[in-house]
Design an enzyme around this catalytic site. Structure first.
Site, short mmCIF file in Angstrom:
data_model
loop_
_atom_site.label_atom_id
_atom_site.label_comp_id
_atom_site.label_asym_id
_atom_site.label_seq_id
_atom_site.Cartn_x
_atom_site.Cartn_y
_atom_site.Cartn_z
N SER B 45 0.93 -1.13 -0.06
CA SER B 45 0.16 0.06 0.14
C SER B 45 1.08 1.46 0.02
CB SER B 45 -0.90 0.17 1.41
OG SER B 45 -1.81 0.96 1.25
N GLU B 46 0.71 2.21 -0.90
CA GLU B 46 1.65 3.34 -0.93
C GLU B 46 1.78 4.16 0.12
OE1 GLU B 46 -0.98 2.64 -3.20
OE2 GLU B 46 -1.50 4.56 -4.12
N ASN B 47 0.99 4.28 0.97
CA ASN B 47 1.03 5.04 2.08
C ASN B 47 1.97 4.39 3.02
OD1 ASN B 47 -1.08 3.16 2.44
ND2 ASN B 47 -1.42 4.12 4.48
N SER B 87 8.56 4.04 0.16
CA SER B 87 7.34 3.30 -0.47
C SER B 87 7.29 3.57 -2.12
CB SER B 87 6.03 3.86 0.12
OG SER B 87 4.80 3.05 -0.70
#
Lengths: 218, 215, 218, 215
Positions: B45-47, B87
């Site tokens: 998840s890019e967060n 990320s």
């Protein structure tokens, strides 16, 4: 999924002519077992990206003595007289970079950054012929990112997915090299159960790591 | 299964043991429900999470664990947290195997649009461009037509492109298209559909896979 | 050395016209107490660098409603309709970046990197008028690094030197923003004794942090 | 105190509570011994430590804790470890308050040479250029002359420059010079020396601080 393999298998994945990143600051944090595994093999013409090229008769210094290293890319080779001799005898090419620029270019290589600008070295001999760009009125040097075919790194603990943590100042170049090669092999002191490493303390998430070799194993 | 679930289930079949997968909002969020339990597939998840787990029960929500759609999630054993620069270093650096993304449109070369609508203020781009640019493979999940029946697979996108990078696979509620250097190849028609329906509802040109011709 | 101060003192260090970085992904990892402290003050003309501008009536969204924000630099503002209205009413400028480019330009600002090249966005509408450079045959876009006058970040625990650790996915933009401003104020849930945080688990070393404010304190 | 200790003790007086200090190899490594115990001064080592402590006893050496000179060190409470890219991000990004460096030569504008000797193979640059470029202040520690009596403060450096960035302060075993936009200013002569000695042993031009003239 278990990424653990034996050392001989790991070494068999390295080819003559490859560019290798090798972690460590001097011998600290250096994957000594993997390097030992490369000794007395037919491997040759290697380009090694590493801060140093070991010490006399130790670590990467042994591969230099065995004339397996065609070129060294790093920041400080003076501390190994064997490297100085090999360079003077034209057995070894050297590409010298400021240590911060070396580290950043490796990080950039792993992060999909094509190149970047640093002030370090501007106006000095190492900047001769290099491209200068003014940003917000200040001069910077262009530096391309670098990558390798294989990264050989040293970590302290891994889980079998390949999550890694390091030990004290043995961390150094290892986490960034883990990101910047097509094949990443981590030599580790210990392999623990998945879940034993806290999600907050993992320094190198497993997606960067292809294989694990136990430092004290086969 | 509703049509979104049909799509999600079919995408899940494409995933392999060990894959690092980023699943965008919309249909892609359903995909994890269809991944076989014996596969280690790791959701990014890019967060800043690798190892996203299922949606928690309402009384088990941890407000500090959300996905890129800002929805509460859980993490699995072996997960890790990291900052946003790390990320996206993973994404741009080619460390994500598959991104599963929605789209407003896909053109007949496989280029997609999923971030901006002309005439409306464009105030969000998020991680879509990075995911398209950096992921090793791109699977696009779309309903075959819009709510008012317009084809989403078109000759040329009306909306701005998200990247010049083409998708690898397009999975709709009717069919599967492979993206090749020569254009789209229809490789599969779902039992609820037919060659005729796919042809009618697809504006962009496509080839038909040999195997499909013979059946 | 103890970096702890009260919230009102922290807010008094922010000036109208300042560029602020504010941590968080939506409201998660957002320094909500510091933002609350800015409400109903005379602060105005702020440029806010943040992934989002809060939610309707929440977090940074409140500062937008109070018309304190002159410009927002971030990646995804669509989720707050108040931001969309303010933009349409020409009360708010918007500078939109891909999320990865935003994160990288902040990291670069803190790391002494003048600018860098990414592929993200090449060939799209956001690249119109931007500089393209081919590196190893591939097209990249140039992006300058960004810095701020003040960074307001949220961490979980601090020691009084200012070493920080974060909580789960509330880490997000906070560690990089901590590096990229002239003044860095961290809102934390808890302040522990020096030595309580392991040297291996500290995510933000104290040299990046100027002041600490307790989320539950005065 | 020997002459190197005189230098180190004098440098230590310049440090302030809370300072982040990088101390290079040679004389700079002695500086921490002279920092008053009531000051929180934090030593940064570019191989990835903030909070370096004293040299350990031989039987307490931890081979995984070394400084940038590859010598065993310890860490203090509140220390942290990080990778090399993060470490140089701190340096280049301006997060180190003071770097204390040795030098082969300093010219009369305050520019220094400390990495290469013409005619010899240049196989090491290390972190010196980054430290000079990025640190808020640069203190140079040198013996006033070389072993064979040649001045180290010269009109123009024979050796290649480490950076165009000038030092802020030069501390030798005889004297202290401040570096200003107009050139070097002699601000202090140690009790073991004299104005005459400093003048004889300094090749580069320098001004004399008003206070020193009156004494």
């Amino acid at each position: 999924m278990d990424k653990t393999i034996v050392m001989t298998k790991a070494v068999s994945m390295i080819k003559s002519g490859d560019t290798l990143m090798v972690g460590g600051f001097g011998l600290v944090g250096c994957p000594l077992k993997l390097i030992k595994g490369m000794e007395d093999t037919s491997l040759k013409d290697l380009t090694i990206i590493s801060n140093n090229l070991g010490e006399p008769g130790k670590g990467l210094g042994r591969l230099v003595l065995q004339k397996k290293v065609h070129k060294g890319i790093g920041s400080f080779f003076t501390s190994n007289p064997d490297v100085v001799s090999a360079y003077q005898n034209k057995e070894l090419d050297i590409d010298l970079m400021p240590q911060g620029t070396l580290a950043e270019s490796i990080r950039a290589g792993g992060a999909g950054i094509g190149g970047f600008y640093v002030k370090t070295g501007y106006g000095t001999k190492i900047a001769e012929g290099e491209e200068v760009r003014y940003i917000k009125g200040e001069p910077y040097l262009f530096q391309e990112s670098i990558r390798a075919n294989v990264a050989l790194i040293k970590a302290h603990k891994a889980d079998r997915f390949g999550n890694l943590i390091y030990l004290k100042s043995a961390r150094n170049f290892n986490p960034i090299m883990a990101t910047a090669a097509d094949l990443v092999i981590a030599e580790v002191d210990e392999i623990v159960e998945v879940g034993d490493l806290s999600p907050e303390e993992i320094v190198t998430p497993h997606l960067f790591v292809d294989y694990l070799v136990l430092a004290g194993g086969d | 299964m509703n049509s979104k679930e049909v799509i999600a289930a079919r995408v899940a079949e494409e995933l392999k043991d060990g894959d690092i997968v980023n699943a965008g909002i919309g249909i892609p969020t359903l995909v994890p429900n269809f991944i076989p339990a014996d596969l280690d597939v790791f959701l990014h998840s890019e967060n800043g999470i690798l190892g996203v787990g299922p949606t928690p029960e309402d009384d088990k929500i941890d407000e500090n664990i959300i996905n890129a759609g800002k929805k509460p999630v859980t993490v699995k054993e072996g997960a890790s947290y990291f900052d946003s620069a790390s990320s996206f270093a993973m994404i741009r650096g080619g460390h994500v195997d598959v991104s599963i993304l929605g789209a407003l449109e896909v053109d007949e070369t496989g280029q997609i649009s999923n971030w901006a609508v002309p005439g409306k203020p464009v105030l969000g781009v998020g991680g879509a461009m990075d995911l398209l640019e950096g992921s090793k493979k791109i699977f696009i999940t779309i309903t075959h037509t819009t709510k008012d029946g317009q084809p989403k697979i078109v000759k040329q996108n009306k909306y701005p492109l998200t990247s010049l990078r083409k998708a690898d696979l397009i999975i709709t509620d009717l069919a599967v298209f492979k993206v090749t250097d020569n254009g789209l190849v229809l490789s599969e028609i779902f039992p609820n559909s037919s060659m005729q329906e796919v042809k009618e509802k697809t504006e962009g040109a496509f080839y038909i896979d040999e195997k499909l011709k013979s059946t």
